[in-house]
Design an enzyme around this catalytic site. Structure first.
Site, PDB file in Angstrom:
ATOM      1  N   ASP A  82      21.130  13.257 -29.727  1.00 12.28           N
ATOM      2  CA  ASP A  82      20.547  11.931 -29.581  1.00 12.28           C
ATOM      3  C   ASP A  82      21.595  10.854 -29.882  1.00 12.28           C
ATOM      4  OD1 ASP A  82      17.950  10.430 -29.310  1.00 12.28           O
ATOM      5  OD2 ASP A  82      18.496   9.736 -31.308  1.00 12.28           O
ATOM      6  N   GLU A 101      23.415  12.801 -25.119  1.00 16.86           N
ATOM      7  CA  GLU A 101      22.727  11.614 -24.617  1.00 16.86           C
ATOM      8  C   GLU A 101      23.693  10.464 -24.897  1.00 16.86           C
ATOM      9  OE1 GLU A 101      19.093   8.486 -25.280  1.00 16.86           O
ATOM     10  OE2 GLU A 101      20.203   9.359 -26.922  1.00 16.86           O
TER      11      GLU A 101
HETATM   12  C1  GLC Z   1      17.247   8.175 -27.985  1.00 22.13           C
HETATM   13  C2  GLC Z   1      15.893   8.802 -27.767  1.00 22.13           C
HETATM   14  C3  GLC Z   1      14.854   7.739 -27.936  1.00 22.13           C
HETATM   15  C4  GLC Z   1      14.940   7.207 -29.345  1.00 22.13           C
HETATM   16  C5  GLC Z   1      16.344   6.729 -29.665  1.00 22.13           C
HETATM   17  C6  GLC Z   1      16.534   6.558 -31.135  1.00 22.13           C
HETATM   18  O1  GLC Z   1      17.550   7.242 -27.033  1.00 22.13           O
HETATM   19  O2  GLC Z   1      15.859   9.430 -26.526  1.00 22.13           O
HETATM   20  O3  GLC Z   1      13.567   8.215 -27.668  1.00 22.13           O
HETATM   21  O4  GLC Z   1      14.048   6.140 -29.516  1.00 22.13           O
HETATM   22  O5  GLC Z   1      17.324   7.649 -29.264  1.00 22.13           O
HETATM   23  O6  GLC Z   1      16.602   7.814 -31.759  1.00 22.13           O
END
Ligand code: GLC
Length: 558
Positions: free
Chosen positions: A236, A295
């Protein structure tokens, strides 16, 4: 603990909880580079299946529905966070990285789920949230108690405020969810104290990755889950852990976007790569190619490729592709630039159309009949890995009329927060035509499902050859059988009329595969010689005449 995977090339699918025969294991286990062309299904645990009837999805619910995923034909499952969490951001605020939130089940449920998935030939990727913890994490609570200058505070970003009495935030950073990225603390004696950084909600304080304890803790968390058999981690906010030295102002106002690609002093800093080189040695120490999926929202595909150097992570979601509209020229440009960017680092491109943070692609692409299906077949024809978000195989639309009182997305509650639409893609899945919460569970669902979703349920679509579910099943079956799909790193573009994308892919020693996509809203006669060979699959009715209907994708083999 060693886990074996069943051989998915065997047609028979054992029931959940039942391991495949021992001989079937070895072929799959030895499959090198399994992730390069893998189709990976994102399960959002709150909304997949609810076994205990409390209206909230859970691990036993997922476990019971694993056969759906095996039948669908995906290679792996990525589970969004199920860890102990006060749920200020739907589980992306973790208070204990080694515990399961009671609303999702127990650690035994998690282990059983991993084992069952492996028995069905599915790999399991779990979410890891290393940029921030929950404000209820024991470290943060202790940091608040211990006060300025303490070791515990050095694990987060605590700073004195600016202004005469520290009444202004330490810098001008904005939270992704809206408002300042800093919140002021109150000292134990009741006076206003230091500020702490949170790029997301105030309940999500950012770790300071300069702290050796933070680094060591996450090494240990990785091993904890690897020891339980997980096949990888979706990381994340993988581009956020390292902040520019001195925390300089970003120097401009304006709302930041989740999945945006701005250049900012707290995103995509070079120092983050050292962390991934460290983690890669941990992943590689385990058998069976355990992977890391970033991500990472970066300003360019070239910056994304840096996360995928051979000694770093394996995959990174291609958000540049996700953010591209339904336009043949634009799609071709982003496909080319993505493939070109990955080539020097030898990584696959990882395509994605939907996830729990964006408007479902059927709605994003304009709710034009068949367009989402055409987009899906394009994605599944491209070289590399692809992620499928739960419900996209049912063609679910975004739910755009949720009443305010049921909304839970933290950004919805901020004045200038991002679009506030993330709840609309998180509505629980419909499994059956009728019944309480359409088979999601026996006790309602935490977000209301539209009544019309009974007709979109797994039950309603199964066996209907015109359904989106059967389209995904067929596409994944073809992908499994046809070596030119998924593998490789390039496409050969073919001459095609305006608004049509057409490309060929040829596997080593295999037959050629051709994909054509009509993004126009009218039928188009294909260029001579293009529509030859046997039709493998089409996203909508196609009569084989060489006239491609509007918003339709067709696959041929020559
Ligand atoms: C990422 C997740 C999202 C979350 C954010 C903070 O973007 O996919 O859902 O709110 O991180 O952890």
């Amino acid at each position: 603990m060693t886990h074996h995977l069943a051989d998915r090339t065997q047609p028979a699918t054992p029931a959940a909880g039942q391991a495949a025969p021992a001989e079937a294991h070895s072929a799959r286990e030895l499959t090198p580079d399994w992730w390069r062309g893998a189709v990976i299904y994102q399960v959002y645990p709150r909304s997949f299946a609810d076994a205990d009837g409390d209206g909230m999805g859970d691990l036993p619910g997922i476990r019971a529905r694993l056969p759906h995923l095996a039948d669908l034909g995906v290679d792996a499952v990525w589970l969004s966070p199920f860890y102990a969490s006060p749920q200020a951001d739907a589980g992306y605020d973790v208070s204990d990285y080694r515990a399961i939130d009671p609303m999702f089940g127990t650690l035994d449920d998690a282990t059983a789920l991993i084992d069952d998935a492996h028995g069905l030939g599915l790999r399991v990727i779990v979410d890891l949230v290393p940029n921030h913890s929950s404000d209820q994490h024991v470290w943060f609570r202790q940091a608040l108690r211990e006060g300025p200058g303490s070791t515990m505070r050095s694990r987060y970003h605590f700073r004195p405020g600016k202004g005469e009495s520290g009444e202004l935030p330490p810098n001008d950073w904005e939270s992704i969810f809206g408002g300042p990225a800093w919140t002021r603390t109150t000292d134990p004696d009741g006076t206003p104290g230091e500020w702490y950084l949170h790029l997301f909600a105030p309940e999500q304080p950012d770790f300071d990755w300069n702290s050796p304890e933070v680094r060591e803790e996450f090494r240990s968390v990785l091993r904890f889950w690897l020891d339980r058999g997980v096949d990888g981690f979706r990381i994340d906010v993988a581009h956020g852990m390292v902040k520019a030295e001195g925390l300089p102002d970003m120097g401009r106002a304006g709302q930041l976007k989740l999945l945006g690609n701005q250049q900012l002093p707290f995103f995509d800093q070079d120092g983050v790569h050292e962390i991934y080189r460290d983690w890669r040695t941990i992943l590689d120490a385990y058998p069976g190619e355990r992977i890391g999926v970033a991500e990472a929202w970066t300003p360019s595909e070239d910056r994304t490729a840096l996360y995928l150097r051979p000694d770093e992570l394996h995959q990174a979601f291609n958000f540049h592709y996700l953010n591209t509209g339904w336009n043949a020229a634009e799609l071709r440009r982003v496909i080319d630039s993505s493939l070109d960017a990955m080539r020097p680092v030898g990584a696959p491109t990882t395509w994605v159309l939907s996830n729990h943070d964006v408007v479902r692609h059927r709605t994003r692409l304009g709710e034009v009949p068949g367009r989402d299906r055409a987009a899906s077949l394009l994605m599944l024809a491209l070289p590399g890995s692809a992620y499928v978000y739960q419900g996209e195989e049912l063609g679910l639309p975004e739910v755009t009329d949720l009443p305010d009182e049921v909304r839970q997305d933290p950004s919805f509650f901020k004045d200038n927060g991002q679009d506030g639409l993330r709840d609309g893609c998180r509505v629980p899945l419909p499994w059956t035509r009728e019944g309480t919460s359409l088979g999601f569970g026996t006790g309602g669902s935490w977000l209301p499902q539209p009544a019309s979703w009974g007709e979109l349920s797994v039950e309603a679509q199964t066996g209907d050859p015109s359904s989106t579910l059967e389209l995904y099943r067929s596409a994944l079956a073809v992908r499994r059988e046809h070596p030119a799909l998924g593998a490789g790193s390039g496409v050969e573009w073919l001459t095609a009329p305006e608004g049509v994308l057409a490309f060929r892919r040829t596997a080593e020693g295999g037959a050629a595969f051709v994909c054509a996509v009509n993004t126009n809203d009218v039928p188009v006669e294909l260029t001579a010689g293009l529509a030859e060979g046997t039709v493998l699959l089409s996203s909508g009715p196609y009569d084989g005449s060489g006239v491609l209907p509007a918003d339709t994708t067709v696959w041929w083999t020559a």
